[in-house]
Design an enzyme around this catalytic site. Structure first.
Site, PDB file in Angstrom:
ATOM      1  N   ASN A 166       0.798  -1.223   0.000  1.00 11.52           N
ATOM      2  CA  ASN A 166       0.000   0.000   0.000  1.00 11.52           C
ATOM      3  C   ASN A 166       0.837   1.282   0.000  1.00 11.52           C
ATOM      4  O   ASN A 166       0.390   2.313  -0.494  1.00 11.52           O
ATOM      5  CB  ASN A 166      -0.996   0.007   1.161  1.00 11.52           C
ATOM      6  CG  ASN A 166      -0.324  -0.074   2.511  1.00 11.52           C
ATOM      7  OD1 ASN A 166       0.627  -0.840   2.705  1.00 11.52           O
ATOM      8  ND2 ASN A 166      -0.797   0.699   3.464  1.00 11.52           N
ATOM      9  N   PRO A 190      10.066  -6.418  -0.694  1.00  8.57           N
ATOM     10  CA  PRO A 190       8.827  -5.689  -0.964  1.00  8.57           C
ATOM     11  C   PRO A 190       7.738  -6.648  -1.416  1.00  8.57           C
ATOM     12  O   PRO A 190       8.022  -7.771  -1.833  1.00  8.57           O
ATOM     13  CB  PRO A 190       9.232  -4.736  -2.097  1.00  8.57           C
ATOM     14  CG  PRO A 190      10.373  -5.421  -2.779  1.00  8.57           C
ATOM     15  CD  PRO A 190      11.094  -6.195  -1.708  1.00  8.57           C
ATOM     16  N   ASP A 191       6.498  -6.208  -1.325  1.00  6.18           N
ATOM     17  CA  ASP A 191       5.399  -7.033  -1.810  1.00  6.18           C
ATOM     18  C   ASP A 191       5.600  -7.334  -3.289  1.00  6.18           C
ATOM     19  O   ASP A 191       6.064  -6.489  -4.059  1.00  6.18           O
ATOM     20  CB  ASP A 191       4.069  -6.311  -1.599  1.00  6.18           C
ATOM     21  CG  ASP A 191       2.878  -7.219  -1.826  1.00  6.18           C
ATOM     22  OD1 ASP A 191       2.497  -7.387  -3.009  1.00  6.18           O
ATOM     23  OD2 ASP A 191       2.344  -7.764  -0.855  1.00  6.18           O
ATOM     24  N   GLU A 262       3.859  -3.321  12.525  1.00  9.15           N
ATOM     25  CA  GLU A 262       2.638  -2.524  12.419  1.00  9.15           C
ATOM     26  C   GLU A 262       1.614  -3.384  11.699  1.00  9.15           C
ATOM     27  O   GLU A 262       1.852  -3.848  10.575  1.00  9.15           O
ATOM     28  CB  GLU A 262       2.859  -1.240  11.641  1.00  9.15           C
ATOM     29  CG  GLU A 262       1.592  -0.382  11.610  1.00  9.15           C
ATOM     30  CD  GLU A 262       1.600   0.653  10.513  1.00  9.15           C
ATOM     31  OE1 GLU A 262       0.737   0.569   9.609  1.00  9.15           O
ATOM     32  OE2 GLU A 262       2.464   1.537  10.551  1.00  9.15           O
ATOM     33  N   LEU A 263       0.467  -3.588  12.345  1.00  9.96           N
ATOM     34  CA  LEU A 263      -0.514  -4.548  11.842  1.00  9.96           C
ATOM     35  C   LEU A 263      -1.833  -3.844  11.493  1.00  9.96           C
ATOM     36  O   LEU A 263      -1.837  -2.677  11.144  1.00  9.96           O
ATOM     37  CB  LEU A 263      -0.693  -5.663  12.870  1.00  9.96           C
ATOM     38  CG  LEU A 263       0.613  -6.369  13.279  1.00  9.96           C
ATOM     39  CD1 LEU A 263       0.364  -7.391  14.367  1.00  9.96           C
ATOM     40  CD2 LEU A 263       1.283  -7.011  12.068  1.00  9.96           C
TER      41      LEU A 263
END
Length: 526
Positions: A166, A190-191, A262-263
């Site tokens: 994101n 990275p994604d 961080e979720l």
């Protein structure tokens, strides 16, 4: 009335040759199949990256570890100079990465620019503060002047970073910057949907003077590479869902390495009865629809007093309808695309489920295939009840639910009634009242008269989540000390701790007891 539409789409400064040069930074130990990266705006192919394996992760970790000792031996001044050159390069070359971010992620350019600000802020902040945070510090000794105690900070070694899609530039590199300043090497994944912005950032770091190989990038899915990254790392920084975070924390715990995460969130905004409605509406638009709602700290719940309900809902719905949806690679659009068919499906399903169970759509609630395959209108729901998926589950899209409350106490209680506690927002004409309400909210960050940027951008202060929204924090002192191991060195002078030779244990105990009673009354003695 539908949202405004623009349809200009371009490839900007991105071309296949440029992408190939970035992909060349991903080293593999053999031929690997390709993973296709899609253009989020159109659904077409954007480029390809290697589908790395655990063997590739191990090889990348080995390369990074080989470079790390020499880097750790460099002075803070040397590291800071590189970080500040990187800061300048990011600002100078922003247009090329803004195009990349938009194409990979689909977001509007104004929200992509927030990533430029974030990376620049982090680079500058830790360039100027790392030495102060990590320099040797004198600590009080057990025998005061007789015990000289020093706290040292040593780099962990190799920091693993697993980042989501994101915020591909911010989350792809900003968490790595303090780790680098602390003397670590970094292994980052990275994604797989958004690899190019992170690769671009690593290229700029090396152009700024970072030793080649200190930051290694592997590409592929978290399911296939996550365990290998944890296995190879000395510390793990993870940003993603709470469900995956529980698995990651368990794997890190098995290795006895520390982690920061961080979720998820189901963030709330409270409009108090003395709020300026126009300001609150403008803030709610930013809070709910920035980054197409694909923001961990965006708002998905708004609590309104009955006295402001009619005015706020009317103006908020009007403001949402006026937002410009656009795939253009410029600053003309307010809202971009969702990233993928999967995320589009989640948003569509949540809204349809709510409508089927009786929710009212005040604005939006429709896909926009005329703009692109993953565009969805900013959506405002009322009459949302507990049996609806959108009530308690994170949607991660441009969807917000509005709830009427009778009192401030009810608003606080309902905002806190969630397993999540990441970022909340409070709107009021009385800043002190806002601060008081904020202190009672169970969230790691609370913005008074701002959506999310005030706390996020204040990087001298910690940013993290409460409850199921995370472990640890980024930013501030903890944002860099977490990447280090603390070591205490105590040097005893004259007398050891304990009864000296020739002094009985009983006499020693009486003397120490009297000394402790005296020291209890001495100012400055801890």
């Amino acid at each position: 009335m539908s949202a405004t539409i623009t349809t200009k789409t371009a490839l900007g400064s991105v071309n296949p040759t440029r992408l190939d040069s970035l992909v060349a930074r991903v080293e593999t130990v053999g031929e690997r199949p390709a993973l296709v990266v899609s253009n989020a705006m159109t659904g077409d192919d954007l480029g390809q990256v290697p589908r790395c394996t655990p063997d590739d992760v191990a090889a990348a970790a080995s390369r990074a570890r080989a470079v790390q000792p020499a880097w750790a031996a460099m002075s803070f001044e040397h590291r800071a100079a590189i970080m500040l050159r990187f800061h300048d390069l990011v600002l100078k070359r922003q247009n090329e990465v803004l195009d990349l971010i938009q194409l990979e992620n689909g977001k509007a350019r104004r929200h992509a620019f927030e990533e430029i600000m974030d990376v620049s802020l982090n680079a500058r902040y830790y360039a100027h503060t790392a030495a102060d945070y990590l320099q040797p510090k004198r600590r009080q000794g057990v025998q005061l002047a007789l015990t000289k105690v020093t706290e040292l900070r040593h780099p962990k070694g190799l920091v693993g970073v697993i980042s989501p899609w994101n915020y591909p530039l911010t989350l792809g590199i900003s968490d790595a910057l303090p780790a680098i300043m602390a003397g670590n090497a970094v292994l980052t994944k990275p994604d797989q949907q958004t690899p190019f912005a992170a690769l671009w950032a690593v290229e700029l770091l090396e152009e700024a003077g970072l030793p080649a190989g200190l930051v290694q990038v592997v590409t592929g899915s978290g399911a296939e590479l996550g365990s290998a990254i944890i296995e190879q790392s000395d510390f793990l920084m993870f940003t993603g869902s709470t469900a995956v975070g529980r698995t990651v924390a368990g794997q890190a715990g098995e290795r006895l390495i520390d982690c920061s995460m961080e979720l998820g969130g189901k963030n709330a905004l409270l409009v108090l009865d003395d709020a300026d409605v126009d300001n609150a509406v403008a803030g709610a638009v930013r809070a709910c629809f920035s980054n197409t709602g694909q923001l961990c700290i965006s708002i998905e719940r708004i609590y309104l007093p009955a006295t402001l309900w009619e005015e706020f809902t009317a103006k908020f719905a009007q403001a949402a309808r006026a937002l410009t949806l656009s795939p253009a690679l410029d600053y003309s659009g307010d809202i971009g695309s969702l990233i993928s068919a999967k995320q589009f499906g989640t948003v569509t399903d949540h809204v349809q489920d709510a409508k089927d169970k009786g929710a009212t759509v005040l604005a939006g609630g429709r896909p926009r295939p005329d703009l692109g395959p993953h565009f969805y209108e900013p959506t405002i729901l009322t009459d949302v009840t507990e049996e609806m998926t959108v009530f308690a589950h994170e949607t991660f899209g441009p969807v917000v639910s509005l709830y009427r409350v009778a009192t401030e106490e009810e608003a606080i209680a309902r905002a806190n009634d969630s397993e999540y506690g990441l970022n909340f927002s409070v709107w009021t004409s009385d800043p002190e009242r806002g601060r008081s309400v904020a202190a009672r909210l169970q969230a790691g960050t609370v913005n008074v008269n701002d959506a999310y940027a005030a706390t996020w951008g204040s990087i001298d202060a910690p940013m993290g989540g409460m409850k199921a929204s995370g472990i640890g924090s980024r930013h501030g002192e903890h944002g860099i000390t977490k990447y280090t191991d603390a070591q205490t060195i105590a040097v005893e002078r004259v007398l050891p701790v304990g009864a000296p030779d020739g002094v009985s244990p009983a006499l020693y105990a009486r003397v120490v007891t009297a000394a402790f009673r005296l020291l209890r009354r001495v100012p400055g003695v801890k």
